[in-house]
Design an enzyme around this catalytic site. Structure first.
Site, PDB file in Angstrom:
ATOM      1  N   LYS A   1       0.833  -1.203   0.000  1.00  7.50           N
ATOM      2  CA  LYS A   1       0.000   0.000   0.000  1.00  7.50           C
ATOM      3  C   LYS A   1       0.867   1.252   0.000  1.00  7.50           C
ATOM      4  O   LYS A   1       2.087   1.186   0.232  1.00  7.50           O
ATOM      5  CB  LYS A   1      -0.901   0.000   1.240  1.00  7.50           C
ATOM      6  CG  LYS A   1      -0.123   0.067   2.560  1.00  7.50           C
ATOM      7  CD  LYS A   1      -1.035   0.071   3.760  1.00  7.50           C
ATOM      8  CE  LYS A   1      -0.213   0.162   5.053  1.00  7.50           C
ATOM      9  NZ  LYS A   1      -1.063   0.288   6.250  1.00  7.50           N
TER      10      LYS A   1
ATOM     11  N   ARG B   1     -10.384   0.647  14.933  1.00  4.23           N
ATOM     12  CA  ARG B   1     -10.218   1.408  13.705  1.00  4.23           C
ATOM     13  C   ARG B   1     -11.152   0.737  12.705  1.00  4.23           C
ATOM     14  O   ARG B   1     -12.356   0.764  12.883  1.00  4.23           O
ATOM     15  CB  ARG B   1      -8.735   1.394  13.281  1.00  4.23           C
ATOM     16  CG  ARG B   1      -8.359   2.386  12.214  1.00  4.23           C
ATOM     17  CD  ARG B   1      -6.877   2.313  11.890  1.00  4.23           C
ATOM     18  NE  ARG B   1      -6.478   1.016  11.358  1.00  4.23           N
ATOM     19  CZ  ARG B   1      -5.238   0.707  10.992  1.00  4.23           C
ATOM     20  NH1 ARG B   1      -4.263   1.607  11.109  1.00  4.23           N
ATOM     21  NH2 ARG B   1      -4.948  -0.487  10.507  1.00  4.23           N
TER      22      ARG B   1
ATOM     23  N   HIS C   1      -6.274  -6.938  13.075  1.00  8.19           N
ATOM     24  CA  HIS C   1      -5.006  -6.206  13.106  1.00  8.19           C
ATOM     25  C   HIS C   1      -4.679  -5.799  14.541  1.00  8.19           C
ATOM     26  O   HIS C   1      -5.550  -5.322  15.271  1.00  8.19           O
ATOM     27  CB  HIS C   1      -5.122  -4.952  12.232  1.00  8.19           C
ATOM     28  CG  HIS C   1      -3.805  -4.299  11.932  1.00  8.19           C
ATOM     29  ND1 HIS C   1      -2.822  -4.912  11.181  1.00  8.19           N
ATOM     30  CD2 HIS C   1      -3.307  -3.083  12.253  1.00  8.19           C
ATOM     31  CE1 HIS C   1      -1.785  -4.099  11.063  1.00  8.19           C
ATOM     32  NE2 HIS C   1      -2.049  -2.979  11.713  1.00  8.19           N
TER      33      HIS C   1
ATOM     34  N   ARG D   1       1.010 -11.052   7.644  1.00 18.25           N
ATOM     35  CA  ARG D   1       0.749  -9.899   6.767  1.00 18.25           C
ATOM     36  C   ARG D   1       1.836  -8.856   7.043  1.00 18.25           C
ATOM     37  O   ARG D   1       1.762  -8.098   8.005  1.00 18.25           O
ATOM     38  CB  ARG D   1      -0.648  -9.372   7.080  1.00 18.25           C
ATOM     39  CG  ARG D   1      -1.294  -8.485   6.070  1.00 18.25           C
ATOM     40  CD  ARG D   1      -2.707  -8.108   6.507  1.00 18.25           C
ATOM     41  NE  ARG D   1      -2.743  -7.536   7.833  1.00 18.25           N
ATOM     42  CZ  ARG D   1      -3.200  -8.156   8.933  1.00 18.25           C
ATOM     43  NH1 ARG D   1      -3.678  -9.381   8.865  1.00 18.25           N
ATOM     44  NH2 ARG D   1      -3.177  -7.550  10.106  1.00 18.25           N
TER      45      ARG D   1
ATOM     46  N   TYR E   1      15.887  29.899   8.019  1.00 22.40           N
ATOM     47  CA  TYR E   1      14.757  30.656   8.550  1.00 22.40           C
ATOM     48  C   TYR E   1      14.729  30.640  10.071  1.00 22.40           C
ATOM     49  O   TYR E   1      14.906  29.590  10.699  1.00 22.40           O
ATOM     50  CB  TYR E   1      13.439  30.078   8.025  1.00 22.40           C
ATOM     51  CG  TYR E   1      13.193  30.319   6.560  1.00 22.40           C
ATOM     52  CD1 TYR E   1      13.228  31.606   6.027  1.00 22.40           C
ATOM     53  CD2 TYR E   1      12.916  29.260   5.710  1.00 22.40           C
ATOM     54  CE1 TYR E   1      12.992  31.824   4.679  1.00 22.40           C
ATOM     55  CE2 TYR E   1      12.671  29.469   4.359  1.00 22.40           C
ATOM     56  CZ  TYR E   1      12.713  30.750   3.846  1.00 22.40           C
ATOM     57  OH  TYR E   1      12.474  30.972   2.512  1.00 22.40           O
TER      58      TYR E   1
ATOM     59  N   CYS F   1      14.082  23.848   4.839  1.00 19.49           N
ATOM     60  CA  CYS F   1      13.240  24.669   3.973  1.00 19.49           C
ATOM     61  C   CYS F   1      12.467  23.777   2.988  1.00 19.49           C
ATOM     62  O   CYS F   1      12.654  22.570   2.963  1.00 19.49           O
ATOM     63  CB  CYS F   1      14.093  25.666   3.208  1.00 19.49           C
ATOM     64  SG  CYS F   1      15.168  26.673   4.258  1.00 19.49           S
TER      65      CYS F   1
ATOM     66  N   ASP G   1      12.809  23.507  -0.164  1.00 15.81           N
ATOM     67  CA  ASP G   1      13.598  22.978  -1.264  1.00 15.81           C
ATOM     68  C   ASP G   1      15.037  22.633  -0.902  1.00 15.81           C
ATOM     69  O   ASP G   1      15.789  22.187  -1.766  1.00 15.81           O
ATOM     70  CB  ASP G   1      13.657  24.010  -2.405  1.00 15.81           C
ATOM     71  CG  ASP G   1      12.305  24.602  -2.705  1.00 15.81           C
ATOM     72  OD1 ASP G   1      11.409  23.842  -3.082  1.00 15.81           O
ATOM     73  OD2 ASP G   1      12.147  25.831  -2.522  1.00 15.81           O
TER      74      ASP G   1
END
Length: 393
Positions: free
Chosen positions: A44, A142, A174, A230, A274, A324, A326
């Protein structure tokens, strides 16, 4: 055991994610040998960041009996990639067209009578018997059928089976705390699961595949292995229960690397990035790595308590200052470095930070580190077990 992937030519790319499919094959074989039962390989979320289709192929080549995903869309993508083996998906929403999934022989997971009714309608519409697994909630709270509804869900499942709407191919649940083997919830959940199996049998169900153990339980809880385990994170070579898992020889499949885009000198008192959250207390050199949180690098890889590290020139180098969008900066501690020198963010090498190291530095889990990475990075596949010059299979 596969060797670490060799360097590839990634010049011109901001960064490269290198996935060694041999490591995935090796890890699946290791888990099969350890547990003695079939492996359901979970691919997944784009194979936990490793690539869903390629991870599925490698897992099957390593001996995985089943492939599992979350969504119908993921399952159909695997079918479109010519994967025709056993395939489980486990989350649908009302209104999702299940007809093609039924036609493609995908095992759909049901949590409720309403979901079973939807599957029955889809099976009737396409004129084919569906394949259905039932998921029961044993304490994770869940997904899965709540315990109070088990009897009606099992009764509807059996009625649909008798009517020819579907074949019940599995029953599963699970764990919530399998990475904490001494947690009392594990015993409670396993006991509840065994009660669900007994109730299902009382309702005439004979599910073909009974599975409870995820990666941590597969390794740490033999009593929960049932018909299959699993495994998700473990097939990618990462520890499912850090500090508790014995060394069973798993090999991390992912290496993330970039190169220095700039090198500069700092004087004492120079502040970085920053917010100027880190200030040099000595003369030093720093290097600029051209990836950031836009590529999945956690912004909190640098924080007041410390930072994640990368490898440059065979040494671990800490991130300095705010990450940052990038780019981020690493402290080279006065060492000489050149633009274009390789930076390994994490990987399997002995002198390289690991995804687990990054997880601990960022206050998260290794699952998140590898799954979130990507953005503008290039993903490359290698096969460290293949003869030189041969493409990954």
């Amino acid at each position: 055991m596969p060797a670490p992937p060799a360097a590839s030519d990634h010049r011109g790319d901001l960064a490269e994610i290198v996935v060694d499919v041999a490591a995935i094959r090796h890890n699946v074989r290791t888990l099969r040998e350890l547990t003695g039962v079939p492996v359901i390989a979970v691919v997944k979320a784009d194979g936990y960041g490793h690539g869903m289709v390629e991870s599925a192929r490698a897992a099957r080549a390593g001996g995985a009996t089943w492939i599992a995903v979350v969504t119908v869309q993921e399952a159909l993508e695997l079918r479109s990639a010519e994967y025709d083996g056993p395939l489980l998906c486990w989350l649908t929403l009302p209104g999702v067209d299940l007809g093609r999934a039924v036609e493609e022989g995908i095992d759909l997971t049901a949590y409720s009578v309403a979901e079973l009714d939807d599957i029955a309608a889809a099976a009737e519409a396409v004129g084919r018997r569906a394949r259905v697994q039932i998921k029961v909630d044993t304490g994770l709270h869940r997904g899965g059928a709540p315990r109070a509804t088990w009897a009606e869900v099992f009764a509807r499942a059996r009625a649909g089976e008798l009517a020819g709407s579907w074949k019940i191919t599995g029953l599963w649940s699970h764990f919530a705390c399998s990475d904490e083997p001494e947690h009392p919830a594990n015993d409670r959940q396993e006991q509840a699961f065994r009660a669900a199996l007994a109730l299902a049998a009382d309702n005439g169900l004979q599910p073909g595949l009974v599975h409870l153990a995820n990666s941590a339980a597969a390794v740490l809880r033999p009593s929960a292995r049932f018909d299959a385990v699993r495994c998700g994170i473990a097939i990618y070579g990462l520890d499912p229960a850090p500090g508790r898992t014995p060394d069973i020889g798993l090999v991390p499949a992912m290496t993330v690397r970039s190169e220095l885009a700039m090198v500069k000198e700092l004087a004492p008192g120079d502040a970085v990035s920053y917010g100027q959250r880190w200030t040099a207390d000595r003369p030093t050199t720093v290097g600029l790595v051209p990836v950031g949180y836009g590529d999945g690098i956690p912004r909190h890889a640098f924080h007041e308590g410390g930072s994640a590290e990368v490898a440059v020139g065979g040494k671990r180098r800490p991130i300095r200052g705010t990450v940052c969008m990038d780019q981020f900066v690493v402290d080279l501690d006065g060492d000489r470095a050149e633009i274009g020198d390789e930076v390994v963010l994490f990987g399997p090498g002995a002198d390289t930070p690991t995804a687990q190291d990054w997880a601990e530095a960022c206050g998260t889990i290794n699952y998140e580190i590898v799954t979130r990475i990507g953005g503008r990075m290039t993903r490359t596949y290698v096969d460290s077990e293949a003869p030189a010059g041969e493409e990954p299979s």
